[in-house]
Enzyme design. Structure first.
Site, PDB file in Angstrom:
ATOM      1  CE1 TYR A   1      -3.792   1.849  -0.396  1.00  0.00           C
ATOM      2  CE2 TYR A   1      -3.371   2.302   1.736  1.00  0.00           C
ATOM      3  CZ  TYR A   1      -4.827   2.082   0.596  1.00  0.00           C
ATOM      4  OH  TYR A   1      -6.039   3.340  -0.053  1.00  0.00           O
TER       5      TYR A   1
ATOM      6  CE  LYS B   1      -6.848   6.205   0.439  1.00  0.00           C
ATOM      7  NZ  LYS B   1      -7.896   6.978  -0.326  1.00  0.00           N
TER       8      LYS B   1
END
Length: 275
Positions: free
Chosen positions: A161, A168
């Protein structure tokens, strides 16, 4: 009567029929919402691929407008909110479903990401929400709701990720601060953290198939989520049913985020796991 009868709002970020924003949109329409939409501007106006993809989905359901928006351009955001005000006057909800990181920066270690790639990723993935909230504040009805989409990689390290995890994390912090600032006006701001869904964004994450297997094996419900479940949860957070919830990150991941290790039966029966 539907939960959104008489409610009006705008959705930023539907890319295609696999977008989480589309799953939420379907539930909003089913509950009677009136909705306007944006799409990523097309490079070639003669071949409006992005516009056509969104229009194909939302126009049959009664979209009030579909307009282009580059969230890196203040003039585009100003034009969209002028359109919203012209069409609706006041609104009740905003759905933010926008994130991007350059593939060259996303697919390598965080410490290798470029300065330009970091700035671009944060601008599109995080500042876009801040910019929208600032513009939405003046036209939101009391009790209005703003929702963005996040992922567990913003809280914990999810291999593959990478840079998007930093984005995020910043996005979730932004939700908390803006929720505090807009709460006095009766406006709520929340994030929905979904388990893995086969979206365009997910295609850029390494070993996505392995991630699906992990969720099916490790989550308390021993399965992955469905798009419908995510859609209903997003609709809930945008509705009056969640009127007491703000500054929250709601996990819709079959409980995967609570696990600190694999269930005893993850690799066989309990007897085998204890040996």
């Amino acid at each position: 009567m539907g939960l959104f009868d008489g409610k009006k709002g705008v959705v930023f970020g539907i890319a295609n029929e696999r977008s989480i924003a589309w799953a939420i949109t379907q539930q909003l329409f089913a509950q009677g919402a009136e909705i306007g939409f944006t799409h990523l501007p097309d490079k070639d106006p003669e071949r409006p691929k992005n516009a056509n993809k969104v229009k194909k989905l939302v126009e049959p359901l009664g979209a009030k407008f579909v307009v282009p928006c580059d969230v890196q351009k203040d003039e585009d955001l100003d034009a969209v909110f002028a359109k919203i005000t012209e069409q609706f006057g006041k609104i009740d909800f905003v759905l933010h479903s926008i994130a991007f990181a350059p593939p060259a920066d996303l697919t390598q270690e965080v410490y290798k990401c470029s300065r330009a790639g970091f700035s671009l990723s944060m601008d599109i993935s995080v500042y876009s929400l801040i910019a929208m909230c600032g513009r939405a504040k003046a036209i939101m009805n009391p009790g209005g709701s703003i929702l963005t989409l996040t992922y567990l990689g913003g809280e914990k390290v999810i291999p593959g990720y990478n840079l998007m995890g930093l984005c995020k994390s910043a996005l979730e912090s932004s939700v908390e601060y803006i929720a505090s600032e807009m709460g006095a006006d009766g406006v709520r701001v929340n994030a929905l953290s979904a388990g893995p869904v086969r979206t365009i964004s997910a295609s850029g994450v390494g070993d996505f198939k392995k991630m699906l297997t992990l969720y099916e094996t490790f989550s308390p419900l021993r399965r992955n989520i469905t798009e419908e479940e995510v859609g209903k949860s997003g609709m809930f957070l945008l509705s009056d049913m969640s009127g007491g919830i703000t500054g929250e990150t709601l996990h819709v991941d079959c409980g995967y985020h609570v696990m600190g290790g694999p269930p005893l039966d993850a690799f066989g029966n309990k007897a085998e796991a204890s040996e």
